[in-house]
Design a protein around this motif. Sequence first.
Motif, PDB file in Angstrom:
ATOM      1  N   TYR A  55      36.988  -0.056 -56.204  1.00 46.53           N
ATOM      2  CA  TYR A  55      35.588   0.186 -56.563  1.00 46.53           C
ATOM      3  C   TYR A  55      35.055  -0.053 -58.088  1.00 46.53           C
ATOM      4  CZ  TYR A  55      36.047   3.098 -52.393  1.00 46.53           C
ATOM      5  OH  TYR A  55      36.312   3.486 -51.105  1.00 46.53           O
ATOM      6  N   LEU A  56      36.013  -0.905 -58.794  1.00 51.39           N
ATOM      7  CA  LEU A  56      35.923  -1.006 -60.277  1.00 51.39           C
ATOM      8  C   LEU A  56      36.072  -2.634 -60.532  1.00 51.39           C
ATOM      9  CD1 LEU A  56      37.386   2.220 -61.503  1.00 51.39           C
ATOM     10  CD2 LEU A  56      34.919   1.812 -61.155  1.00 51.39           C
ATOM     11  N   LYS A  57      35.605  -3.521 -59.717  1.00 49.22           N
ATOM     12  CA  LYS A  57      35.886  -4.864 -59.728  1.00 49.22           C
ATOM     13  C   LYS A  57      34.802  -5.429 -61.173  1.00 49.22           C
ATOM     14  CE  LYS A  57      37.442  -6.227 -55.264  1.00 49.22           C
ATOM     15  NZ  LYS A  57      36.846  -6.923 -54.102  1.00 49.22           N
ATOM     16  N   ASN A  58      35.349  -5.812 -62.115  1.00 44.15           N
ATOM     17  CA  ASN A  58      34.867  -6.291 -63.039  1.00 44.15           C
ATOM     18  C   ASN A  58      34.239  -5.195 -64.127  1.00 44.15           C
ATOM     19  OD1 ASN A  58      35.137  -9.243 -62.384  1.00 44.15           O
ATOM     20  ND2 ASN A  58      33.214  -8.563 -61.001  1.00 44.15           N
ATOM     21  N   TYR A  59      34.821  -3.950 -64.006  1.00 49.22           N
ATOM     22  CA  TYR A  59      34.423  -2.948 -64.787  1.00 49.22           C
ATOM     23  C   TYR A  59      35.573  -2.737 -65.824  1.00 49.22           C
ATOM     24  CZ  TYR A  59      31.462   1.187 -65.008  1.00 49.22           C
ATOM     25  OH  TYR A  59      30.563   2.184 -65.419  1.00 49.22           O
ATOM     26  N   VAL A  60      34.921  -2.444 -67.159  1.00 53.47           N
ATOM     27  CA  VAL A  60      35.705  -2.421 -68.304  1.00 53.47           C
ATOM     28  C   VAL A  60      36.415  -1.061 -68.171  1.00 53.47           C
ATOM     29  CG1 VAL A  60      36.031  -2.513 -70.686  1.00 53.47           C
ATOM     30  CG2 VAL A  60      34.600  -4.281 -69.425  1.00 53.47           C
ATOM     31  N   ILE A  61      37.681  -0.786 -68.543  1.00 49.47           N
ATOM     32  CA  ILE A  61      38.418   0.491 -68.393  1.00 49.47           C
ATOM     33  C   ILE A  61      39.157   0.366 -69.973  1.00 49.47           C
ATOM     34  CG2 ILE A  61      39.877   2.186 -67.470  1.00 49.47           C
ATOM     35  CD1 ILE A  61      39.338   0.871 -64.864  1.00 49.47           C
ATOM     36  N   LEU A  62      38.757   1.320 -71.005  1.00 44.82           N
ATOM     37  CA  LEU A  62      39.706   1.281 -72.127  1.00 44.82           C
ATOM     38  C   LEU A  62      41.018   2.235 -71.816  1.00 44.82           C
ATOM     39  CD1 LEU A  62      36.856   2.504 -74.358  1.00 44.82           C
ATOM     40  CD2 LEU A  62      37.730   0.179 -73.982  1.00 44.82           C
ATOM     41  N   ARG A  63      42.140   1.567 -72.439  1.00 46.89           N
ATOM     42  CA  ARG A  63      43.289   2.372 -72.065  1.00 46.89           C
ATOM     43  C   ARG A  63      44.046   2.593 -73.482  1.00 46.89           C
ATOM     44  NH1 ARG A  63      43.348   3.805 -67.373  1.00 46.89           N
ATOM     45  NH2 ARG A  63      45.451   4.019 -67.443  1.00 46.89           N
ATOM     46  N   GLY A  64      43.454   3.349 -74.215  1.00 47.87           N
ATOM     47  CA  GLY A  64      43.973   3.971 -75.568  1.00 47.87           C
ATOM     48  C   GLY A  64      43.954   2.620 -76.684  1.00 47.87           C
ATOM     49  N   TYR A  65      44.744   3.105 -77.667  1.00 46.64           N
ATOM     50  CA  TYR A  65      44.593   2.442 -78.762  1.00 46.64           C
ATOM     51  C   TYR A  65      45.805   2.673 -79.749  1.00 46.64           C
ATOM     52  CZ  TYR A  65      43.192   0.937 -83.726  1.00 46.64           C
ATOM     53  OH  TYR A  65      43.525   0.470 -84.903  1.00 46.64           O
ATOM     54  N   LYS A  66      46.405   1.404 -80.132  1.00 48.47           N
ATOM     55  CA  LYS A  66      47.746   1.621 -80.845  1.00 48.47           C
ATOM     56  C   LYS A  66      47.668   0.654 -82.129  1.00 48.47           C
ATOM     57  CE  LYS A  66      52.629   1.830 -80.375  1.00 48.47           C
ATOM     58  NZ  LYS A  66      53.837   1.601 -79.198  1.00 48.47           N
ATOM     59  N   ASN A  67      47.890   1.060 -83.333  1.00 46.56           N
ATOM     60  CA  ASN A  67      47.896   0.417 -84.376  1.00 46.56           C
ATOM     61  C   ASN A  67      49.271   0.582 -85.186  1.00 46.56           C
ATOM     62  OD1 ASN A  67      47.457  -0.396 -87.307  1.00 46.56           O
ATOM     63  ND2 ASN A  67      45.489   0.234 -87.278  1.00 46.56           N
ATOM     64  N   ASN A  68      49.654  -0.785 -85.440  1.00 52.44           N
ATOM     65  CA  ASN A  68      51.195  -0.723 -85.888  1.00 52.44           C
ATOM     66  C   ASN A  68      51.199  -0.962 -87.605  1.00 52.44           C
ATOM     67  OD1 ASN A  68      52.517   0.111 -83.626  1.00 52.44           O
ATOM     68  ND2 ASN A  68      52.277  -1.884 -82.671  1.00 52.44           N
TER      69      ASN A  68
END
Length: 299
Positions: free
Chosen positions: A240-253
Amino acid sequence: MKPFDPFSIVIAINQLTDVVNQANQPNVFKDYIMPVFVVILSAITAYFIAIRGYQFQEAAKNERMKADTLNSIVLKMQTMQGNLIATKKNYFVKLGSNPMQRALSIPSMPSNLEPVRIPTNELAQLIYTKNTDIVKNPWLDFASYVSTFNNFNLLVNILNIRNGLVDEIHRQLAPLISGSGAKGEVSIEDAYNLLDETTKIKYIDLTENLITMIDDLLETLNDFMINFPLQTNGILNKKYLKNYVILRGYKNNSDVFLKLLERSPSVDLQQLGAYMKITEAEAKSRYVDNSVVITTPKL
């Protein structure tokens, strides 16, 4: 040329007349039952198509609402982490172990830190989509968010109170600062002796709570950024989420970021107890053992 055959014409006309007569004869099934059946069948088909379409629209709406909640939570946590990193950069490299030196090393820090609110209903719909072990997956437990958001809001309050106190302390230390040279540095002993007892205790207490809470929250938020995407994997129906942006967290190294994630240098508990008029054990219980950190257990 084929000869003209009137008999054949008569036969053809008779056959055509029979067909016309047969078509014009009344037929109950054709004339009455069939039209009603077709109308009923069309209505039933349209009903099921409408129900199916409505169910799909509702499912898509719910999944998008959950996706919006997920994105909102990730952005809130990322913003909180960024603000805390910016705050910690003001004092991290200056901290020693002496309580008074630590207090003097952290300036008044006007910032954009604002209290945050939990989207309670939406978050519950997201994280309780499936049954899970909340001990192994703390970011699928509502209590983890309540604790994190409440601690952040408490930190904002402590920072604001401390900023006001620092302004008052600077007024009290004005005679020392005016004679301290271009760098404006004053000795710990001189500052300690000049400040009144109540102000010193409050100053050190707010400072140590500030340092501990920022360290705790940064550790908690870093765990969220790493483990939340893993714990919520499969919680959304991608159909149900085609072309829908989903954020998956953030990582800074980056080295600077990773350094700021480390806990601040420890305070001298014996000196802290002496400054606060309590025992070393009481100082440890109040400023070390009361840390609140949420982390995902390692498997």
